[in-house]
Enzyme design. Structure first.
Site, mmCIF file in Angstrom:
data_model
loop_
_atom_site.group_PDB
_atom_site.id
_atom_site.type_symbol
_atom_site.label_atom_id
_atom_site.label_comp_id
_atom_site.label_asym_id
_atom_site.label_seq_id
_atom_site.Cartn_x
_atom_site.Cartn_y
_atom_site.Cartn_z
ATOM 1 N N HIS A 74 73.985 -37.417 -39.797
ATOM 2 C CA HIS A 74 72.679 -37.144 -39.177
ATOM 3 C C HIS A 74 72.475 -37.846 -37.833
ATOM 4 O O HIS A 74 71.342 -37.967 -37.364
ATOM 5 C CB HIS A 74 71.508 -37.509 -40.105
ATOM 6 C CG HIS A 74 71.409 -36.655 -41.320
ATOM 7 N ND1 HIS A 74 71.149 -35.304 -41.271
ATOM 8 C CD2 HIS A 74 71.539 -36.958 -42.649
ATOM 9 C CE1 HIS A 74 71.110 -34.816 -42.496
ATOM 10 N NE2 HIS A 74 71.359 -35.794 -43.340
ATOM 11 N N SER A 102 74.270 -32.348 -45.761
ATOM 12 C CA SER A 102 72.853 -32.655 -45.777
ATOM 13 C C SER A 102 72.186 -31.961 -44.598
ATOM 14 O O SER A 102 72.776 -31.852 -43.525
ATOM 15 C CB SER A 102 72.649 -34.166 -45.689
ATOM 16 O OG SER A 102 71.283 -34.501 -45.816
ATOM 17 N N GLU A 157 69.996 -29.163 -38.006
ATOM 18 C CA GLU A 157 71.402 -29.535 -38.120
ATOM 19 C C GLU A 157 71.821 -29.621 -39.577
ATOM 20 O O GLU A 157 70.997 -29.760 -40.466
ATOM 21 C CB GLU A 157 71.663 -30.875 -37.408
ATOM 22 C CG GLU A 157 70.770 -32.024 -37.834
ATOM 23 C CD GLU A 157 71.343 -32.906 -38.938
ATOM 24 O OE1 GLU A 157 72.516 -32.733 -39.328
ATOM 25 O OE2 GLU A 157 70.604 -33.769 -39.429
#
Length: 176
Positions: A64, A112, A137
């Site tokens: 992330h 994720s 994303e």
């Protein structure tokens, strides 16, 4: 290799010369994540259409971190199970080469999503149901919020198969 892990290599060889192809479910509909959220079917569709209309795409990041893109998602789509992604780790990116090695060794396999909630509802138990999200994303991560979101995850039957294998192995160890 990790059970249920599917890693495909472009060109049929395990090198990053043409990119390391990965695929799996980044989100599964109706499954509650560790934060108490569940994504409803159709939650991604409007946002994905808006991205496509602008000629933009969902980003592939490492853990992330917006400063660490590691590849490109060539295909991001909803199906009856969830949000399926397929993309390539880029061979010229050092972190992508490391990610490929970690995936191949079975050290990492989590996916994720990073998103902004557009619309959500609470169910009878107070859990949040994500009705519409703007997907920014999909990251390769060590610990996904939805543990079932994995590289190579074809469907939830894989989870049952893995659970049965672990149970059988644990039972065999107890008998020794």
């Amino acid at each position: 290799m990790t059970p249920g892990l599917e890693v495909k290599f472009a060109g049929g060889t395990p090198t990053l010369t043409d990119g390391h192809v990965i695929e799996g479910y980044a989100s599964l509909f109706g499954m509650t994540d560790q934060g108490g959220d569940a994504v409803r079917a159709g939650a991604f569709s409007a946002g994905l259409r808006r991205l496509a209309d602008k000629g933009d795409r969902v980003r592939m990041l490492w853990q992330h971190d917006p400063a660490r893109p590691i590849g490109v998602w060539d295909e991001v789509r909803e199906d009856e199970k969830g949000l399926w992604v397929k993309g390539r780790l880029l061979p010229d990116v050092a972190q992508a080469r490391e990610a490929a090695a970690l995936i191949q060794a079975g050290a990492i396999d989590g996916l994720s999503i990073g998103y902004r909630t557009i619309r959500a509802e609470r169910d009878q138990k107070g859990r949040r149901a994500l009705v519409e999200v703007e997907l920014w994303e999909v990251s390769l991560v060590t610990f996904p919020m939805l543990p079932e979101a994995k590289v190579g995850r074809k469907d939830s039957d894989d989870l049952r198969e893995v659970a049965m294998l672990f149970s059988a192995a644990a039972e065999a160890l107890r008998k020794e």
